[in-house]
Design an enzyme around this catalytic site. Sequence first.
Site, mmCIF file in Angstrom:
data_model
loop_
_atom_site.group_PDB
_atom_site.id
_atom_site.type_symbol
_atom_site.label_atom_id
_atom_site.label_comp_id
_atom_site.label_asym_id
_atom_site.label_seq_id
_atom_site.Cartn_x
_atom_site.Cartn_y
_atom_site.Cartn_z
ATOM 1 N N CYS A 111 -1.465 1.614 -3.102
ATOM 2 C CA CYS A 111 -2.504 2.634 -2.923
ATOM 3 C C CYS A 111 -1.975 4.057 -2.872
ATOM 4 O O CYS A 111 -2.476 4.951 -3.561
ATOM 5 C CB CYS A 111 -3.287 2.379 -1.641
ATOM 6 S SG CYS A 111 -3.516 0.670 -1.189
ATOM 7 N N CYS A 131 0.822 -1.212 0.000
ATOM 8 C CA CYS A 131 0.000 0.000 0.000
ATOM 9 C C CYS A 131 0.854 1.260 0.000
ATOM 10 O O CYS A 131 0.667 2.153 -0.823
ATOM 11 C CB CYS A 131 -0.940 0.001 1.200
ATOM 12 S SG CYS A 131 -1.962 1.494 1.289
ATOM 13 N N HIS A 179 -27.621 21.038 -0.738
ATOM 14 C CA HIS A 179 -27.627 21.627 -2.083
ATOM 15 C C HIS A 179 -26.687 22.826 -2.155
ATOM 16 O O HIS A 179 -26.590 23.577 -1.185
ATOM 17 C CB HIS A 179 -29.059 22.064 -2.419
ATOM 18 C CG HIS A 179 -29.218 22.621 -3.785
ATOM 19 N ND1 HIS A 179 -29.223 21.829 -4.912
ATOM 20 C CD2 HIS A 179 -29.359 23.902 -4.209
ATOM 21 C CE1 HIS A 179 -29.372 22.586 -5.979
ATOM 22 N NE2 HIS A 179 -29.455 23.853 -5.570
ATOM 23 N N TYR A 228 -9.185 -3.609 -11.425
ATOM 24 C CA TYR A 228 -9.109 -2.198 -11.055
ATOM 25 C C TYR A 228 -7.727 -1.604 -11.304
ATOM 26 O O TYR A 228 -7.611 -0.425 -11.677
ATOM 27 C CB TYR A 228 -9.554 -2.005 -9.600
ATOM 28 C CG TYR A 228 -8.585 -2.499 -8.554
ATOM 29 C CD1 TYR A 228 -7.655 -1.641 -7.982
ATOM 30 C CD2 TYR A 228 -8.610 -3.823 -8.115
ATOM 31 C CE1 TYR A 228 -6.770 -2.085 -7.007
ATOM 32 C CE2 TYR A 228 -7.731 -4.276 -7.153
ATOM 33 C CZ TYR A 228 -6.825 -3.411 -6.607
ATOM 34 O OH TYR A 228 -5.935 -3.854 -5.650
ATOM 35 N N LYS A 284 -0.010 5.335 -6.124
ATOM 36 C CA LYS A 284 -0.961 5.320 -7.243
ATOM 37 C C LYS A 284 -1.975 6.448 -7.103
ATOM 38 O O LYS A 284 -2.307 7.127 -8.084
ATOM 39 C CB LYS A 284 -1.670 3.966 -7.301
ATOM 40 C CG LYS A 284 -2.645 3.829 -8.460
ATOM 41 C CD LYS A 284 -3.283 2.448 -8.440
ATOM 42 C CE LYS A 284 -4.071 2.236 -7.168
ATOM 43 N NZ LYS A 284 -4.690 0.892 -7.088
ATOM 44 N N GLU A 302 -7.247 1.658 -13.601
ATOM 45 C CA GLU A 302 -6.706 2.881 -12.983
ATOM 46 C C GLU A 302 -5.498 3.393 -13.753
ATOM 47 O O GLU A 302 -5.401 4.597 -14.059
ATOM 48 C CB GLU A 302 -6.355 2.602 -11.520
ATOM 49 C CG GLU A 302 -7.594 2.452 -10.655
ATOM 50 C CD GLU A 302 -7.290 2.007 -9.235
ATOM 51 O OE1 GLU A 302 -8.163 2.182 -8.365
ATOM 52 O OE2 GLU A 302 -6.192 1.470 -8.981
ATOM 53 N N GLU A 349 -26.288 15.026 -3.121
ATOM 54 C CA GLU A 349 -27.702 15.157 -2.815
ATOM 55 C C GLU A 349 -28.553 14.231 -3.697
ATOM 56 O O GLU A 349 -29.696 13.898 -3.338
ATOM 57 C CB GLU A 349 -28.169 16.604 -2.996
ATOM 58 C CG GLU A 349 -28.177 17.110 -4.417
ATOM 59 C CD GLU A 349 -28.665 18.558 -4.504
ATOM 60 O OE1 GLU A 349 -29.765 18.851 -3.987
ATOM 61 O OE2 GLU A 349 -27.945 19.387 -5.091
#
Length: 446
Positions: free
Chosen positions: A46, A41, A435, A176, A49, A180, A440
């Site tokens: 992670c 990681c 908002h 993934y 990256k 990525e 939302e």
Amino acid sequence: MADFDLFVIGAGSGGVRAARVAAAYGARVGIAEEYKVGGTCVIRGCVPKKLLVYGAHFAEDLDDAAMFGWDIPQKRFDWAVLRDNVLAEVGRIEGAYTETLTSHDVTIFHERAVLTGPNSLNLAGGREVSADKILIATGARPQMPQIEGIEHAISSNEVFHLEELPKRIVIVGGGYIACEFAGIFQEFGSQVVLVNRTDVILRQYDQQLVDRLVQISLRKGIDFKFNATLDRIERRDDGRLHVAMTGCDDIEADAVLFATGRRPNIEDLGLEAAGVELGETCQIKVDADNRSSASSIFAVGDVTDRIQLTPVAIREGQAFADTFFGNKPWQVDYQCVPSAVFSHPPLASVGLTEGEARNRLGSVKVYTSDFRAMKNVLAGRNERSLYKLVVDGATEEIVGLHMIGPDAPEILQAAAIAVKAKLKKADFDATVALHPTMAEELVLMR
């Protein structure tokens, strides 16, 4: 008396967490790491990256800035600057992980450790150590195919150290990591060809969102070669690579990146001598308490091949330490684990996909919101987001939540709590919208 109450092999996310927490409970803890503290990681996964993902976002942000009144006369990307800054940050975090261990009086051995029995290890420097409990947290590594010319290809380990940015890169895989890096290199200006042996990518994600990502990626210029395989790689005299293919025409490229899965790191650890049993994918088989077939040896993280995600490894390490050193037993719940693909745009998901829900529950309601983010509208960027709620038709409980669009992973982390808590669609409907936000949309679907 053993030298240590706990000895950990591997100082990645799961191993570091287990070592630190066990030491905080008063255990005598040793940890061995043959490469760098921090594991996949921090060092080659992670963290670096995601920093590349941040860097890639500027490609579009700088283009969009003009519609917001900003005059950017020149846009130029310097790969070496980003690469070196990312590696420097990785070094800083490695130091922080090391400090965390030393501050908790964990003894660090910067060398390889091999099991010689259920309670004993041999360190590369020649020292023999004993421990009441041993935790294996050696992670996994990229799986590389056995093809002619594979020495000319790279994996996700080497991609952070490229001398220069490839003008054209072939990325092999449909998971993934492949998606990525396809987005990252495309935004940096490389021509990207993504090769996959089937016509399905990101198979664990909701198909409607995956289709949206493919559509957007095609418009951005990523070239998909589905139902194709890479046969061999040849380096030309000019340094470029000739990639021989089955299922499509051969490809000329500057780099070939394989992202075709990860394999648990179990080789030459002495597992057989210690009586540790392996599974079908060469993973260490463990029970719900992370205990292997040898009662004194445990394992957490990618080496167990359960869910290969850093937060899962951390929770497993925490559960192990709490259970066996803190007298607070608990087990990791692998249901409703959120995940994300940091593609361009990113995709995030928690719970059942629509297909899984229909197969498992039968009666399902699906709510979607298909919209353009306000920022994209003003920028003139015709890129639409898609949010999706999957609801149990019998109970009205939200069983899945899936999103693709700007900041989707950041939004999903909070929304995942609602799915984990088994909230109902009515609970979302009763929540006042914040908002103007993209988030939302989650409470406005009818």
